[in-house]
Enzyme design. Structure first.
Site, short mmCIF file in Angstrom:
data_model
loop_
_atom_site.label_atom_id
_atom_site.label_comp_id
_atom_site.label_asym_id
_atom_site.label_seq_id
_atom_site.Cartn_x
_atom_site.Cartn_y
_atom_site.Cartn_z
N HIS A 1 -22.15 -7.30 -108.57
CA HIS A 1 -23.42 -6.57 -108.44
C HIS A 1 -23.59 -6.04 -107.02
O HIS A 1 -23.91 -6.80 -106.10
CB HIS A 1 -24.60 -7.47 -108.81
CG HIS A 1 -25.91 -6.75 -108.85
ND1 HIS A 1 -26.68 -6.68 -109.99
CD2 HIS A 1 -26.59 -6.07 -107.91
CE1 HIS A 1 -27.77 -5.97 -109.74
NE2 HIS A 1 -27.74 -5.59 -108.47
N HIS B 1 -24.78 -2.19 -104.76
CA HIS B 1 -25.22 -0.78 -104.80
C HIS B 1 -24.39 -0.04 -103.76
O HIS B 1 -24.78 0.02 -102.59
CB HIS B 1 -26.71 -0.69 -104.47
CG HIS B 1 -27.58 -1.41 -105.44
ND1 HIS B 1 -28.39 -0.76 -106.35
CD2 HIS B 1 -27.77 -2.74 -105.67
CE1 HIS B 1 -29.04 -1.65 -107.09
NE2 HIS B 1 -28.68 -2.86 -106.69
N GLN C 1 -33.33 3.67 -110.46
CA GLN C 1 -34.07 2.96 -109.41
C GLN C 1 -35.58 3.15 -109.51
O GLN C 1 -36.35 2.24 -109.26
CB GLN C 1 -33.59 3.41 -108.03
CG GLN C 1 -34.33 2.80 -106.86
CD GLN C 1 -34.10 1.31 -106.74
OE1 GLN C 1 -33.12 0.86 -106.20
NE2 GLN C 1 -35.04 0.52 -107.26
N HIS D 1 -31.47 -4.42 -114.08
CA HIS D 1 -32.25 -5.06 -113.02
C HIS D 1 -33.50 -5.60 -113.70
O HIS D 1 -34.39 -4.84 -114.07
CB HIS D 1 -32.64 -4.05 -111.95
CG HIS D 1 -31.56 -3.83 -110.93
ND1 HIS D 1 -30.35 -3.31 -111.24
CD2 HIS D 1 -31.53 -4.09 -109.58
CE1 HIS D 1 -29.60 -3.25 -110.14
NE2 HIS D 1 -30.29 -3.71 -109.13
N GLU E 1 -37.10 -8.41 -111.19
CA GLU E 1 -36.86 -8.69 -109.77
C GLU E 1 -38.19 -8.58 -109.03
O GLU E 1 -38.48 -7.62 -108.32
CB GLU E 1 -35.84 -7.71 -109.18
CG GLU E 1 -35.40 -8.12 -107.77
CD GLU E 1 -34.50 -7.09 -107.11
OE1 GLU E 1 -34.37 -5.97 -107.63
OE2 GLU E 1 -33.93 -7.43 -106.05
N ASP F 1 -25.05 -7.57 -103.71
CA ASP F 1 -26.16 -6.63 -103.94
C ASP F 1 -26.18 -5.47 -102.94
O ASP F 1 -26.29 -4.32 -103.35
CB ASP F 1 -27.51 -7.37 -103.94
CG ASP F 1 -28.60 -6.64 -104.73
OD1 ASP F 1 -28.28 -5.67 -105.46
OD2 ASP F 1 -29.77 -7.04 -104.63
N TRP G 1 -32.40 -2.54 -98.34
CA TRP G 1 -32.81 -3.83 -98.90
C TRP G 1 -32.18 -5.02 -98.20
O TRP G 1 -32.52 -6.16 -98.46
CB TRP G 1 -32.45 -3.88 -100.39
CG TRP G 1 -33.21 -2.87 -101.17
CD1 TRP G 1 -34.47 -3.00 -101.68
CD2 TRP G 1 -32.77 -1.55 -101.54
NE1 TRP G 1 -34.82 -1.85 -102.33
CE2 TRP G 1 -33.81 -0.95 -102.27
CE3 TRP G 1 -31.60 -0.83 -101.33
CZ2 TRP G 1 -33.72 0.35 -102.78
CZ3 TRP G 1 -31.50 0.46 -101.83
CH2 TRP G 1 -32.56 1.04 -102.55
N1 17E Z 1 -32.70 -1.72 -105.87
C1 17E Z 1 -33.39 -2.65 -106.54
O1 17E Z 1 -34.20 -2.33 -107.41
N2 17E Z 1 -33.17 -3.95 -106.28
C2 17E Z 1 -32.31 -4.30 -105.35
N3 17E Z 1 -32.13 -5.61 -105.08
C3 17E Z 1 -31.60 -3.33 -104.65
C4 17E Z 1 -31.81 -2.04 -104.93
C5 17E Z 1 -30.63 -3.72 -103.61
FE FE2 Z 2 -29.44 -4.85 -107.37
#
Ligand code: 17E
Ligand code: FE2
Length: 411
Positions: free
Chosen positions: A55, A57, A150, A208, A211, A307, A313
């Site tokens: 995982h 980006h 996103q 995702h 989170e 990540d 982030w």
């Molecule tokens: N975008 C997101 O939604 N969550 C993350 N942890 C990262 C990007 C890195």
């Molecule tokens: Fe992520």
């Protein structure tokens, strides 16, 4: 080539490994060198299957501070910072950064990468770049690309169409971000949409999921139910699931049955979610890491991801998966002797299941000769002493090497 005297995956007896035509031909004690065969004496070292980044980006990597730094350290400010940087994207910019990041990963023994790529961009610039890089880099790293919305699927203009376009262009997996959608209804609809899209195009799924520190964020139960009902089961992955940290135990107990039935995989990102979560708490502050120990105890597949590498982030990172393991073992309180010993599986064997690499991954006769040689006798010591990865072989070819640093104590 004959590699001599290694401990394979924490074994207590040493073995030799014969590599022929890019495959493991023979593995066992005291193999006799053939006339003219190259011999590599690796006495005192550990052989592991290659590390897997399950995982990350890559499209956002190496952009921290451009144009602004994430001051609050929240996920949501990160998304805002990225939205500004996204306006400046060109294919060349993405490719330059990703090539650098992949080399950093290679130096740290990574040979397989699942990257999320933001598709909430009307031009799909990063997606196009990553799909081209997947081909360009295929001899050194296997890249899986997730179409990742996103800024939401149903909360972003033309979101569903962009997702489908990305899949048609050649993405390997479908993503979603239910906790970011405007409403709970959108959250549910977006997960349903992603699952149907994956079914229609025969793709994997990696969402995702939840989170956020909101205990009301319940995308996971929707994802798991659809995985179970559709038969997509272990083709589906729930990433992050940090809200599970805050769920009440009665709910988790009920949820666990569905999670087991569904056979879905989990990816936890200990570095980044330790940093991003709990930001609205005073004291005590929640860690916001999903319940890794409990999931593993139920026989559910979990891997660790990094990540981010130096982006809105996460301001640190060298692409070393062992950093994620080190942090994860601490925050998940998985510090028993055997837990530390086995923890390489969180960035290898378990991640291979999530990526659906199949039986050709692993140090076994007949498989492609992809493996790491570490300067340690077992993984416990390798992790603790930050031992060098001496060699990274992919399909029998050496793709990265390093020598132990010279250090002297002068007293
Ligand atoms: N975008 C997101 O939604 N969550 C993350 N942890 C990262 C990007 C890195
Ligand atoms: Fe992520």
């Amino acid at each position: 080539m004959l590699i001599q005297n290694v401990w394979i995956e924490n074994a207590t007896e040493v073995s030799d490994i014969r590599v022929t035509d890019g495959k493991f031909e023979e593995i066992g004690p005291d193999l006799t060198p053939r006339p003219g065969e190259e011999v590599l004496d690796c006495t005192g070292t550990l052989v592991l299957p290659p590390f897997i980044e399950s995982h990350v980006h890559l499209d956002t990597c190496l952009t921290a501070g451009e144009p602004v730094w994430n001051q609050s350290g929240t996920l949501f400010e990160g998304i805002q910072c990225w939205a500004m940087r996204k306006e400046m994207l060109s294919k060349q910019d993405v490719k330059d950064r990703v090539r650098r990041a992949v080399r950093m990963q290679a130096q740290n023994g990574v040979q397989f990468v699942r990257t999320h790529v933001d598709v909430t961009d009307p031009k799909l610039t990063a997606m196009e770049a990553l799909l081209e890089l997947r081909e360009e880099l295929r001899d050194t790293v296997d890249i899986q690309v997730v179409a990742f919305p996103q800024e939401g699927i149903d909360s972003y203009p033309n979101g569903r169409q962009l997702m489908e376009d990305a899949v048609r262009m050649g993405a390997d997996a479908v993503g979603a971000i239910p906790h970011f959608e405007f409403t709970r209804e959108y959250a549910v609809d977006s997960v349903n949409f992603a699952m149907k899209l994956a079914e229609r195009y025969d793709k994997l799924v990696d969402v995702h999921c939840d989170e956020i520190d909101d205990e009301q964020s319940r995308g996971l139960e929707v994802l798991a139910a659809r995985a179970y009902e559709s038969g997509l089961t272990d083709r589906v992955t729930a990433s992050h699931t940090t809200a599970m940290h805050s769920y009440n135990n009665a709910y988790v107990t009920k949820l666990m049955r569905l999670l087991k039935l569904s056979k879905i995989n989990f990816v936890s990102n200990p570095l980044v979610n330790t940093h991003l979560q709990g930001r609205m708490d005073t004291y005590p502050k929640r860690r916001g890491i999903t319940r890794v120990k409990e999931l593993l105890a139920e026989g559910i597949n979990v891997s660790f991801g990094h990540d981010d590498i130096f982006d809105p982030w996460y301001p640190l990172g060298t692409g070393d998966m062992r950093d994620a393991v080190f942090m994860g073992l601490h925050v998940c309180q998985m510090m028993g002797y055997q837990e530390i010993m086995d923890s390489y599986k969180l960035i290898s064997t378990n991640a291979a299941k999530t990526l659906h690499l199949g039986s050709c991954y692993g140090v076994r006769v007949g498989n492609p000769a992809s493996f790491l040689v570490l300067d340690a006798d077992n993984f416990y010591n390798a992790l603790n002493r930050k031992s060098e990865i001496l060699y990274s072989f992919k399909n029998g070819r050496l793709i990265a090497k390093s020598a132990p640093a010279q250090r002297e104590v002068l007293f």
